[in-house]
Scaffold this active site. Sequence first.
Site, short mmCIF file in Angstrom:
data_model
loop_
_atom_site.label_atom_id
_atom_site.label_comp_id
_atom_site.label_asym_id
_atom_site.label_seq_id
_atom_site.Cartn_x
_atom_site.Cartn_y
_atom_site.Cartn_z
N LEU A 41 0.82 -1.22 0.00
CA LEU A 41 0.00 0.00 0.00
C LEU A 41 0.85 1.26 0.00
CD1 LEU A 41 -2.74 -1.27 2.41
CD2 LEU A 41 -2.79 -1.16 -0.09
N MET A 72 5.14 -5.24 -8.90
CA MET A 72 6.46 -5.16 -8.24
C MET A 72 7.60 -5.14 -9.25
SD MET A 72 6.29 -8.19 -5.46
CE MET A 72 7.73 -7.81 -4.47
N ARG A 74 3.63 5.02 -22.65
CA ARG A 74 4.59 6.13 -22.79
C ARG A 74 5.04 6.27 -24.24
NH1 ARG A 74 7.21 4.22 -17.28
NH2 ARG A 74 6.13 5.64 -15.85
N HIS A 78 10.34 -4.80 -18.58
CA HIS A 78 9.94 -3.49 -18.03
C HIS A 78 11.20 -2.96 -17.35
CE1 HIS A 78 7.65 -0.30 -16.20
NE2 HIS A 78 7.86 -0.74 -14.99
#
Lengths: 309, 309, 309, 309
Positions: free
Chosen positions: D9, D122, D154, D178
């Site tokens: 969170l 993550m 993007r 990524h």
Amino acid sequence: MRKYGVIGLGQVGATVAYTLVQQGIVDELVLIDKNEALAKAQKLDLDDASPRLSSTTKIILNDYDALADAEVLIVASGNIGAIDMNSSKGRFGEYDLNQAIVRDIAPKIVASGFKGILIDIMNPCDVMTDYLQRMTGFPRNRVFGTGTFLDTARMQKYVGQATGTNGKNVSGYVYGEHGNSQFVAWSTVSVNGQPIKKFPGLNLDQLEEDARQGAFAVMAGKHYTNFAIATCGVRLAEAVSADAQLACPVSAFDPQFGTYVGMPAVIGKNGIESLIQLELTADEQASLAASAKFIKSQVDVLPGAEVNA
Amino acid sequence: MRKYGVIGLGQVGATVAYTLVQQGIVDELVLIDKNEALAKAQKLDLDDASPRLSSTTKIILNDYDALADAEVLIVASGNIGAIDMNSSKGRFGEYDLNQAIVRDIAPKIVASGFKGILIDIMNPCDVMTDYLQRMTGFPRNRVFGTGTFLDTARMQKYVGQATGTNGKNVSGYVYGEHGNSQFVAWSTVSVNGQPIKKFPGLNLDQLEEDARQGAFAVMAGKHYTNFAIATCGVRLAEAVSADAQLACPVSAFDPQFGTYVGMPAVIGKNGIESLIQLELTADEQASLAASAKFIKSQVDVLPGAEVNA
Amino acid sequence: MRKYGVIGLGQVGATVAYTLVQQGIVDELVLIDKNEALAKAQKLDLDDASPRLSSTTKIILNDYDALADAEVLIVASGNIGAIDMNSSKGRFGEYDLNQAIVRDIAPKIVASGFKGILIDIMNPCDVMTDYLQRMTGFPRNRVFGTGTFLDTARMQKYVGQATGTNGKNVSGYVYGEHGNSQFVAWSTVSVNGQPIKKFPGLNLDQLEEDARQGAFAVMAGKHYTNFAIATCGVRLAEAVSADAQLACPVSAFDPQFGTYVGMPAVIGKNGIESLIQLELTADEQASLAASAKFIKSQVDVLPGAEVNA
Amino acid sequence: MRKYGVIGLGQVGATVAYTLVQQGIVDELVLIDKNEALAKAQKLDLDDASPRLSSTTKIILNDYDALADAEVLIVASGNIGAIDMNSSKGRFGEYDLNQAIVRDIAPKIVASGFKGILIDIMNPCDVMTDYLQRMTGFPRNRVFGTGTFLDTARMQKYVGQATGTNGKNVSGYVYGEHGNSQFVAWSTVSVNGQPIKKFPGLNLDQLEEDARQGAFAVMAGKHYTNFAIATCGVRLAEAVSADAQLACPVSAFDPQFGTYVGMPAVIGKNGIESLIQLELTADEQASLAASAKFIKSQVDVLPGAEVNA
């Protein structure tokens, strides 16, 4: 403040209004219909929903003057009952009725001082869009029609079903008339990023016919169409408000043909920002020219159409 | 995954479906109508819109079995044409037709294994909600009607207009029948947090009559109502899905009267979570009892209604 | 076209911007922050999201002139780190910093030609709202603060939890300072339409304290608050755009006290359309007067505050 | 009922939660973080917003068991502070930290009985997605990562800016990690339906680098990214709930490479429904293989990674 107008409050115009109000897309909405009882009823029904919505929309009834500062005006007039889906006339069943409506509303729109973008849904769409532009004398970029935006959605749906994927994954365009002379420019169609020709065993002729007859398939059961066409109209209006520069197939004026015809164009705050010229095949080019020629022939004969031609 | 069903795809049911699809509220939607051509047309029209929406909804047609895992089932059957707005019968114009529909669909709903919440919009709403509960044998909390949820919205609108504020700022409830015997419980009504009695010069009788006649005002111009009632149905369904525990005036079973009648209740995943018992005046209590008595008298005489009474 | 501005792009201002962009609420958004790297980063992050959103929002960076035609300007400046939640200063930890910000931005806002509604979120909210109004010289209705709009939401939440219902079913208001001297006007609070006094066994003092300390409860774990306050700011801005005439507790100028203080008011296109004067108890009246007196004392001593007092 | 879970969170996970709650996308939301004070604070802040939202979402805190019937679980753990944007390590700054988190949470997720789709955010995304799949032993289709979904956005943005159009009009994909070894497969990129090669004068290398460095451009100003990545995560989760069969570039398991790597895939209720195999150029194929090889090398060495390899 977002402010739109809608002229013509039958199933299509009313569903446009409902979509705008339900989602709080506009702050003010001018609703116009010659049938004053109908217009009043639509406003009452929408106002009754207001306490159950998180947004609030002010609805102004039958006041052309209120269009002066509207960003977008959607014209959804007509009488769907005049469309004979069993005749070759198709959407031209509304030709006589709607040309008269154009002559009635065009000067009123002009007199209102409306400075925004006019989006036409009236049928036959390309003809009436052209006629609306000529009779209002508005710059051609400021007037366009929903054209093949919906036909393209139908093509996407049917191609998606045939290839087992979501129609949203299908790109490409239906060109030409929002009517019988439309065609799928298959050279532009891809599924999940792959050209349609990579998908063997598809009956492209049938898929094209399914898209072309999509409206009539709906009308066969409910006698009109409203949900998809209203959605298309709203999406285009939003693209104008946001100056989104979105590529959409619409009925746009193409100087090459001297009329409005369905093709991809860029939509922004100026309405048609530019036409998108894809490399169509020779056959597709010919089909487009033929469709445009037909449209033009139907506009040119209309009273007063020569003035701003 | 959110999954709802809608039975009856006329203007109301179709607008419910459109609202759910347009806003991506549900992932699956079961659409049912005896008029198969109509049902197919509604699905086609909604599916045509899909490529223009950011969300995707799978529409399942005329398959009761698909209701087995639906959370909410909205019943919007009927024939609005049977409502004679110029006769004292009002919504009872659909009484004969809709009681037959209840007997037709109730066993099919039960057979489907539907375990969710049934929200009735059919008219006369309270009578048909009660009859649906009796004929399905579902627990009473799992069946309720839109009842005076819309009439209360209309009251809020008219009171808001009369006091120069947004109807959303008006609290309080219309009680009783979604029909002629309904009444505004003025003792519950506040505007901007102030009791209605603080606003001098209001014609409360007229405001009550405006709310009561709201549907007919709409029908006078468009021959049916759909936008506000569909909005009400969707909001209630959302409250069920979210287990929102929202206080809403609906047609709920009140053991005190042995029938369904419009009053505030708390809506959650169990449907009616509880009734809200406000301190009404003696007159209001009497009006409510009379309205409930009338509703019950109209249910009790229906074939089979005694079984689960 | 809807156009808003946001000054201050920390957690609150950025979340306001994200909410506006994510939901397509505005067509143009002017983002301003002295930290140019931060401002640029927020724009980049929002622009990166755009291809994944159905709407499009044009973001204009650090250009006061672009505020000239904005409808709403939300001021969310400050440094949450300056708030010491373990000291009695509370939100006054930002007092020194934010008064300087007001003196910096007020003339720039005025010079931009901004003609819209200014909504202040800066803390201490009432003091800075008042100071912003004085230093801009804008009409008092055109400047208001989020004030107790969030504190009231917190009260609704806690009362809802205590009574086993949704906070949306709780009406009534927190009055006074968005800070330590705030109080719940229990005489205005109802749950499901029933006065709070009908619910026995509630510890009203504790519920009031929970609402008052709500921000600090959040800050104890995340060191700032953003989601709820940003939501409040956006809802108020939408009410302005739509001219919604919504009754909301905000920090509004009350001539009776000569300063801004939290109380219910009607929000519309003119900002504060009117104050809502409820019949508070004598104790509540006294608490409100004391809270307002404290706020005024903190504004009056600020440099230049006497000019437009 | 739509039910999702979010583990982690921080800025990303909290923004995912806010987006879901703000728009009423889910009915129940399970929020999990080892920092209990943080988790509690996020819930408090979201719950405080609830009275200002039209929808209601039930938030369940730090209860793995509550994941048993969740449809989607988004993992957004990590410590952005560990990413050193000035070092060649890039997102691998979180490698040590996040592999430990995977070993901590994977058995808890399995023990919860979670049967839905796991979406990993993550970093390093592809490595941790692969590791999560191996350590949970879930079928490979049920686990995927956001991968290049954001990098592709993007790229769309930057190509749109370079060609003067909306990034939404740009199609095509960023493939691979990524991270640093990602690349734009220019053979797949079109603008307004026209291949990128038709647009002369573009500096494709720079555009590719802009997309690759997009996260760091944002982090340079705000030290983390959240809005765009949260939006991506939510869109993917919605595609799962709706069984949308949407074509999206994500981190999916490709048996050809024996690991997860960014490529277009079809997303539906089963997570990865299928991979989309486009005809890449030889160079692009080589780049993809190299990127995948790097990812695999980073996963294979992780403790326990051999078990489900």
